[in-house]
Structures are given as structure tokens and as C-alpha cells.
Design a protein around this motif. Structure first.
Motif, short mmCIF file in Angstrom:
data_model
loop_
_atom_site.label_atom_id
_atom_site.label_comp_id
_atom_site.label_asym_id
_atom_site.label_seq_id
_atom_site.Cartn_x
_atom_site.Cartn_y
_atom_site.Cartn_z
N GLU A 349 0.84 -1.19 0.00
CA GLU A 349 0.00 0.00 0.00
C GLU A 349 0.88 1.25 0.00
O GLU A 349 2.09 1.17 0.23
N VAL A 350 0.24 2.38 -0.25
CA VAL A 350 0.98 3.65 -0.22
C VAL A 350 1.23 4.09 1.21
O VAL A 350 1.92 5.09 1.45
N ASN A 351 0.65 3.37 2.17
CA ASN A 351 0.93 3.65 3.57
C ASN A 351 0.91 2.35 4.37
O ASN A 351 0.57 1.30 3.84
N ASP A 352 1.29 2.45 5.63
CA ASP A 352 1.33 1.27 6.49
C ASP A 352 0.22 1.30 7.53
O ASP A 352 0.27 0.57 8.52
N MET A 353 -0.77 2.15 7.33
CA MET A 353 -1.88 2.20 8.26
C MET A 353 -2.80 1.04 7.93
O MET A 353 -3.54 1.07 6.95
N VAL A 382 4.34 6.64 4.55
CA VAL A 382 3.35 7.05 3.57
C VAL A 382 4.04 7.63 2.34
O VAL A 382 5.07 8.31 2.46
N TYR A 383 3.50 7.31 1.18
CA TYR A 383 3.96 7.95 -0.05
C TYR A 383 3.12 9.21 -0.25
O TYR A 383 1.90 9.13 -0.39
N THR A 384 3.79 10.36 -0.24
CA THR A 384 3.09 11.61 -0.44
C THR A 384 3.16 11.99 -1.91
O THR A 384 4.24 12.29 -2.45
N TYR A 385 2.02 11.94 -2.56
CA TYR A 385 1.93 12.21 -4.00
C TYR A 385 2.29 13.66 -4.31
O TYR A 385 2.86 13.96 -5.35
N TYR A 386 1.99 14.55 -3.40
CA TYR A 386 2.25 15.99 -3.59
C TYR A 386 3.75 16.25 -3.69
O TYR A 386 4.21 17.02 -4.53
N TYR A 387 4.53 15.59 -2.82
CA TYR A 387 5.97 15.81 -2.80
C TYR A 387 6.74 14.74 -3.56
O TYR A 387 7.96 14.84 -3.72
N LYS A 388 6.04 13.68 -3.98
CA LYS A 388 6.66 12.55 -4.69
C LYS A 388 7.79 11.93 -3.87
O LYS A 388 8.87 11.62 -4.36
N LYS A 389 7.50 11.72 -2.57
CA LYS A 389 8.48 11.15 -1.65
C LYS A 389 7.81 10.13 -0.74
O LYS A 389 6.61 10.18 -0.48
N MET A 390 8.61 9.17 -0.26
CA MET A 390 8.18 8.28 0.81
C MET A 390 8.70 8.88 2.11
O MET A 390 9.90 9.18 2.22
#
Length: 444
Positions: A349-353, A382-390
Motif C-alpha cells: 500500500e501507499v501507507n502502512d496504516m 506514507v507515499y506523499t503524492y504531492y511531494y513525490k516522496k516516501m
């Protein structure tokens, strides 16, 4: 029945395709291709509306409305000894707490571990309403008859909606009877929407300008719909549970279940419910100092856990930071799927929650230095789409907390092949634009 259900499946579950399914008492049911989840709720609840990427951008570029915290545990304490009772258990000061204001509230046990954290609002003289403060209910039962106060559980009587993002002021200001220009951070007013009584508090978990709207459950669906329709011209998005759980890491605000676990009085040990490289012996329990909440603790009164917290503050060893994960290491994890040999644990997932499966499991990873010494614990990836970073939050040894410091995250369960992923201590909070505390609604 699978965890996720789309609209057509929902109709089948209720076996009445001629009727609109009752999803909850709080949210309208929109006839669209919405992804639903049953996790943590006793009803089907929106997991995604327009997709996590689109929804994740809302608190930076436009605005959102979210109703996923319903029903929120809401308890009212009133009477001449209500403050005395709360002071005994809360690390917060009550010396400067005017009516129509709120605080981030924390309770701890004698060892300094957090037993609950949430919000406390002072709604009148000698009257307080608390959100998500389960420990206070346990304390109230144990203290029955010891304080001159009244306790009331309002959990199923009220709704709570969150409206956040740079356009949130414009949306709410357009539907309320009273203007919000003078409502500062952690302050609230009582007003009306569509003639129905509501309370609007300026607070939120995304870091950007945000508000909460509180009201009677009988008005929940109509008020949600009014706010949503008013926000369409401002680019409003309906936030699902999936995307909401990504806010806290960007905002630098640790969240129960995502970054730590509460040690509720009388509850069994959480050992065995933590996944990640930290190992099954971990419990996820934390103290407020290592979570970055030292400023919330005030030693101007006696409270449960004071002695332990005095020592933790005086001899602080860790603080909370943002970690920015190295892109090459992340790509190595993905690439292992296509290379002969063992595969690293997937970024499923894009996060671990972990709220898609049944139950709540905390994910925590070891953080080590170049010599392999344990120096911290990473959580809330979490992968932040806004900053394009994990990114993730990390409770880190003080000597490594300087921005720019490189550390190593151990990715993968203890019983499988593990990947060392380099990470850099970054700004904290990671989202540092148009912060709610300083956002001037008069000039935006």
C-alpha cells in the motif's frame, strides 16, 4: 464477504435493490462508484471516493470534507469539580483555558506511557467536552462518588465532520450564519448551518487550514450534503478513510494506531500486535516526550504520571522527526519482484496504516546508524503524492535529529530477508505550507 464493496455489491448485501442502503446515521449515501470498507465501523463506510491521489491533494490545493471519525467518543464533564478531576489525569495545564477554546489533551500512566490523547473543549465555565479520551471514562468509573461533577456520554448523539484545506474557510463561511473571520486556531464558535445548531472549531490533522463541524446526529446527513454542495465551486473533495490516514505523517502529528499504541488501564498487553522489523516483542507504547509533545506537558499541577514525565523531560533521549526515504532503496524493493532470488517485503500500500484488514495492527521499523546500533523507531510510512516522496515519522535519538542526518531503516519482518533503506532526517513537520496556526483567512 470481502472487506471492500462497491456500490453494486452493497445493494446485494442489503438484498433490497429498490431501496437505498443505510450506510450510517452520519453520512449520505452517494450513488457513485465509491469503494467501501467495513473496518473499524459497524457499517459500510467510504474508503475512497475519487482515489487516494486526488483526495490527498485536497488539503494542499483546495479542500475536503471527511466524516470518518463518526461516531467519535465524546464525553462531557461538568460541575464545580470537573476541572479538578481532569487536572488529576491530564498532563495539560488548566490555568489559562478560556471558554470557547480547546487543547490537545494527553493522559499517562504512572510510568509515563500515554493512555489516551484527543481534544478537550471548554464549552462553558465548569464544563468540558472531550473527544477520544477513553482513559477518562475508565478513571470516572474508578472515581465514582469522589468528585462533585456530572458525566455524560454524548458519543451517539453528536456528529463530527472535518473540513480542511486552503479553501475550507470560504466553504464554511458561505453556509454559516456567523462569519468565521475571528475564529483563531484552537478556538470555536456556536452558529447555525441551514438553521441547525452547530459548533465550528478551528483545528485539523492535515496541518493546513482546517475546521471541525460538530452538531446533533439528526442533522448530520443534511449538513454534510450542504457543505459538500457549497464546496463544489471551491474544488472540494470527499475524503475517504484511506486518504485520511495519510494526513498525520505529513503533518508531523503522531496518531494512535499509525505511530504508537495507547496503554489503556486494565487492557491486555499489546505485545504481538506490532509488525515490521521492530519485532513481535514490541508493544508500540510511547511517552509524550519521544512523540514530540514535550511542550504540552505542564508541571504546574499534580497529575498521574508526573514523576515519570519529569524524569523523561529532564533526561530526554529521543524526539520526533520526519524521515525522507531514499528513492533508490525503495526501487530496489520493487525490483526484487522481477529478479531471481528472495523478494523483499512489498510496499503493498501507499501507507502502512493497516485498516483494510480486520483489526488494527501497528507497523514499526527499526532505525539504525552506520554501525547497526538501534537509534530509533520509524512508523506511519506514507507515499506523499504531492511531494513525490516516501516519508515516515521517527522517534529518534537526539544526537541524530539534526536535519540532513542520514540514518538506515530496516525494512522487512525479522523472519524474512530484510532491506537496509537509507533515509534522511528532514523538516518537521514535513508539510510546512500555509499552516493552520498562522493562516490568515482575511488575506487569503
Amino acid at each position: 464477504m470481502s472487506i471492500e464493496k462497491r456500490y453494486e455489491d452493497v445493494l446485494k448485501i442489503f438484498e433490497r435493490p429498490d431501496l437505498e442502503p443505510k450506510i450510517s446515521d452520519y453520512l449520505p449515501f452517494y450513488h457513485e462508484n465509491i469503494l467501501y470498507t467495513t473496518v473499524l465501523k459497524n457499517f459500510l463506510y467510504p474508503y475512497e471516493f475519487t482515489g487516494w491521489k486526488d483526495e490527498q491533494l485536497s488539503w494542499k490545493k483546495t479542500c475536503y470534507i471527511h466524516g470518518g471519525l463518526n461516531p467519535s467518543p465524546l464525553y462531557r464533564f461538568s460541575g464545580k469539580e470537573a476541572e479538578k478531576f481532569l487536572s488529576k489525569y491530564c498532563v495539560n495545564t488548566f490555568s489559562k483555558f478560556p471558554v470557547y477554546s480547546g487543547k490537545h489533551c494527553i493522559t499517562c500512566d504512572e510510568e509515563g506511557y500515554i493512555t489516551s490523547d484527543g481534544v478537550i473543549l471548554k464549552t462553558a465555565e465548569d464544563e468540558f467536552e472531550t473527544y477520544w479520551m477513553w482513559s477518562l471514562v475508565i478513571a470516572m468509573k474508578n472515581e465514582e462518588g469522589n468528585y462533585d461533577l456530572e458525566f455524560k456520554d454524548l458519543t451517539n448523539d453528536k456528529f463530527l465532520f472535518q473540513v480542511g484545506g486552503p479553501n475550507s474557510f470560504k466553504v464554511l463561511n458561505s453556509v454559516t450564519d456567523d462569519g468565521l473571520e475571528d475564529v483563531k486556531f484552537m478556538r470555536f464558535i456556536n452558529t447555525r448551518i441551514d438553521g441547525k445548531e452547530v459548533r465550528i472549531v478551528r483545528l485539523g490533522m492535515a496541518g493546513s487550514l482546517a475546521y471541525e463541524v460538530h452538531g446533533n446526529i439528526s442533522d448530520a446527513k443534511s449538513i454534510y450534503d450542504t457543505i459538500y454542495k457549497a464546496g463544489i465551486e471551491y474544488g472540494i473533495r470527499r475524503l475517504g478513510w484511506h486518504t485520511y490516514m495519510m494526513q498525520h505523517t505529513e503533518n508531523g502529528f503522531p496518531q494512535f494506531g499509525d505511530h504508537f499504541m495507547m496503554k489503556l488501564p486494565g487492557s491486555p498487553s499489546n505485545k504481538g500486535n506490532v509488525v515490521g522489523s521492530i519485532g513481535k516483542e514490541a508493544t508500540g507504547y510511547a511517552n509524550p516526550v519521544e512523540l514530540g509533545w514535550k511542550k504540552t506537558i505542564k508541571f504546574d499541577h499534580d497529575f498521574i504520571g508526573r514523576k515519570a514525565l519529569e524524569k523523561l523531560v529532564e533526561n530526554q533521549t529521543r524526539d520526533m522527526v520526519s524521515l525522507e526515504w531514499n528513492t533508490e532503496g525503495i526501487l530496489d524493493v520493487y525490483a526484487s519482484r522481477f529478479i531471481e532470488g528472495e523478494t523483499y517485503k512489498d510496499f503493498d500500500e501507499v501507507n502502512d496504516m493497516i485498516y483494510k484488514g480486520i483489526g488494527t495492527v501497528l507497523h514499526q521499523d527499526k532505525v539504525v546508524n552506520a554501525q547497526g546500533d538501534l537509534i530509533g523507531v520509524s512508523s506511519g510510512r506514507v507515499y506523499t503524492y504531492y511531494y513525490k516522496k516516501m516519508i515516515s515519522l521517527c522517534s529518534l535519538d537526539l544526537e541524530y535529529c539534526q536535519p540532513g542526518t542520514e540514518v538506515i531503516i530496516i525494512w522487512g519482518e525479522p523472519n524474512m530477508i530484510q532491506k537496509k533503506i537509507r533515509a534522511t532526517v528532514s523538516r518537521f513537520p514535513y508539510y510546512d505550507e500555509n499552516r493552520n496556526q498562522s493562516f490568515d483567512v482575511a488575506i487569503k
